[in-house]
Design a protein around this motif. Structure first.
Motif, PDB file in Angstrom:
ATOM      1  N   VAL A  90      15.654  52.046  68.922  1.00 61.15           N
ATOM      2  CA  VAL A  90      16.377  53.211  69.434  1.00 61.15           C
ATOM      3  C   VAL A  90      15.863  53.517  70.832  1.00 61.15           C
ATOM      4  O   VAL A  90      14.680  53.807  71.018  1.00 61.15           O
ATOM      5  N   GLN A  92      16.017  55.537  74.648  1.00 58.38           N
ATOM      6  CA  GLN A  92      16.268  56.871  75.190  1.00 58.38           C
ATOM      7  C   GLN A  92      17.606  56.928  75.905  1.00 58.38           C
ATOM      8  O   GLN A  92      18.334  57.917  75.844  1.00 58.38           O
ATOM      9  N   PHE A  94      20.387  55.267  75.441  1.00 56.88           N
ATOM     10  CA  PHE A  94      21.527  54.942  74.584  1.00 56.88           C
ATOM     11  C   PHE A  94      21.924  53.458  74.637  1.00 56.88           C
ATOM     12  O   PHE A  94      22.000  52.797  73.625  1.00 56.88           O
ATOM     13  N   GLN A 150      25.933  60.710  70.855  1.00 57.88           N
ATOM     14  CA  GLN A 150      25.687  59.338  71.313  1.00 57.88           C
ATOM     15  C   GLN A 150      24.366  58.809  70.767  1.00 57.88           C
ATOM     16  O   GLN A 150      24.280  57.646  70.360  1.00 57.88           O
ATOM     17  N   GLN A 151      23.353  59.663  70.740  1.00 64.34           N
ATOM     18  CA  GLN A 151      22.076  59.211  70.196  1.00 64.34           C
ATOM     19  C   GLN A 151      22.203  58.914  68.705  1.00 64.34           C
ATOM     20  O   GLN A 151      21.570  57.984  68.193  1.00 64.34           O
ATOM     21  N   PRO A 171      13.433  59.054  71.832  1.00 67.94           N
ATOM     22  CA  PRO A 171      14.826  59.222  71.389  1.00 67.94           C
ATOM     23  C   PRO A 171      15.389  60.620  71.581  1.00 67.94           C
ATOM     24  O   PRO A 171      16.601  60.810  71.519  1.00 67.94           O
ATOM     25  N   THR A 172      14.516  61.609  71.828  1.00 65.25           N
ATOM     26  CA  THR A 172      15.009  62.974  72.055  1.00 65.25           C
ATOM     27  C   THR A 172      14.757  63.430  73.488  1.00 65.25           C
ATOM     28  O   THR A 172      14.988  64.586  73.829  1.00 65.25           O
ATOM     29  N   VAL A 183      18.295  65.737  65.835  1.00 70.41           N
ATOM     30  CA  VAL A 183      18.112  64.282  65.826  1.00 70.41           C
ATOM     31  C   VAL A 183      16.783  63.921  65.165  1.00 70.41           C
ATOM     32  O   VAL A 183      16.697  62.963  64.385  1.00 70.41           O
TER      33      VAL A 183
END
Length: 236
Positions: A90, A92, A94, A150-151, A171-172, A183
């Motif tokens: 994952v 950052q 996308f 999108q995440q 990721p956040t 998320v």
């Protein structure tokens, strides 16, 4: 070692390099199945380089590292796709194809990792989109989705092959606090369902609120809260 207790990641005296420069030395740690671990440190301290080494985007030049059964000191280029089928990654930023729908973005990954049966592909796509709370988003384009949505698509993409561990790089980091919290709670649910998670983060609220184990990149070393008293401050 008993299979049930074998670590999903085991790194021993590894050197983590960015080009010719060693960014981390003598890296030693293990992550067990179903564990949730934070990875922290200042910008440039080696967090992303460590993650890239774990998913074989950077070569392991020194020491030993095994992840989901692959020996990174011996892995061949042709084996890397098989490694990544057992991982979820994952990012950052996308990295979605902007000119393809959510479904097409997911199908691209499935085809690249060996899926062939279109019926099974559609069913799996529906499962992961429902899992991340986007059951009705398959036909939408990325620009029609919020950053948080999108995440969630990126997380769905990472879950396609039912990975043993998710490697998440900030990721956040680009999300508003409320969206980021949602998320993160999704990551917690994924972890509760049995997937291990190694998450790089700068989000100090998460670190204070959730007392998971912490790995910290600092001054070329990797400190482990299992064996070290790690300070969590706002200087990175």
């Amino acid at each position: 070692m008993d299979f049930q207790t074998e670590p999903i990641i085991h790194v021993q005296e590894a050197g983590i390099f960015q080009g010719l420069d060693a960014v981390l030395t003598n890296v030693t740690f293990s992550i067990e199945k179903k564990e949730f671990v934070f990875l922290i440190g200042r910008t440039g301290s080696g967090k992303s380089s460590l993650l890239k080494t774990l998913y074989a985007d950077l070569p392991l030049k020194m020491g030993q590292a095994e992840i989901v059964g692959f020996d990174l000191s011996k892995i061949k280029t042709k084996e890397v796709p098989f490694l990544r089928r057992k991982l979820g990654i994952v990012f950052q930023d996308f990295q979605l194809f902007p000119d393809r729908s959510v479904a097409e973005n997911l199908f691209f990954v499935m085809k690249a990792t060996g899926w062939k049966d279109k019926s099974k592909m559609k069913n799996r796509m529906a499962e992961v989109l429902m899992q991340v709370g986007l059951a009705d988003a398959a036909s939408k384009m990325p620009h029609q989705l919020s950053g948080g949505e999108q995440q969630r698509v990126v997380i769905a993409r990472a879950l396609i092959n039912d990975p043993e561990i998710l490697l998440a790089d900030e990721p956040t980091g680009n999300l508003d606090p409320d969206v980021a919290d949602g998320v993160f709670k999704l990551f917690q649910e994924i972890n509760k369902q049995g997937t291990a998670i190694l998450m790089a983060t700068h989000n100090h609220d998460l670190l204070r609120k959730y007392p998971y184990r912490v790995l910290k990149c600092e001054r070329g070393q990797l400190l482990d809260s299992k064996t070290s008293d790690i300070s969590i401050n706002t200087s990175y």
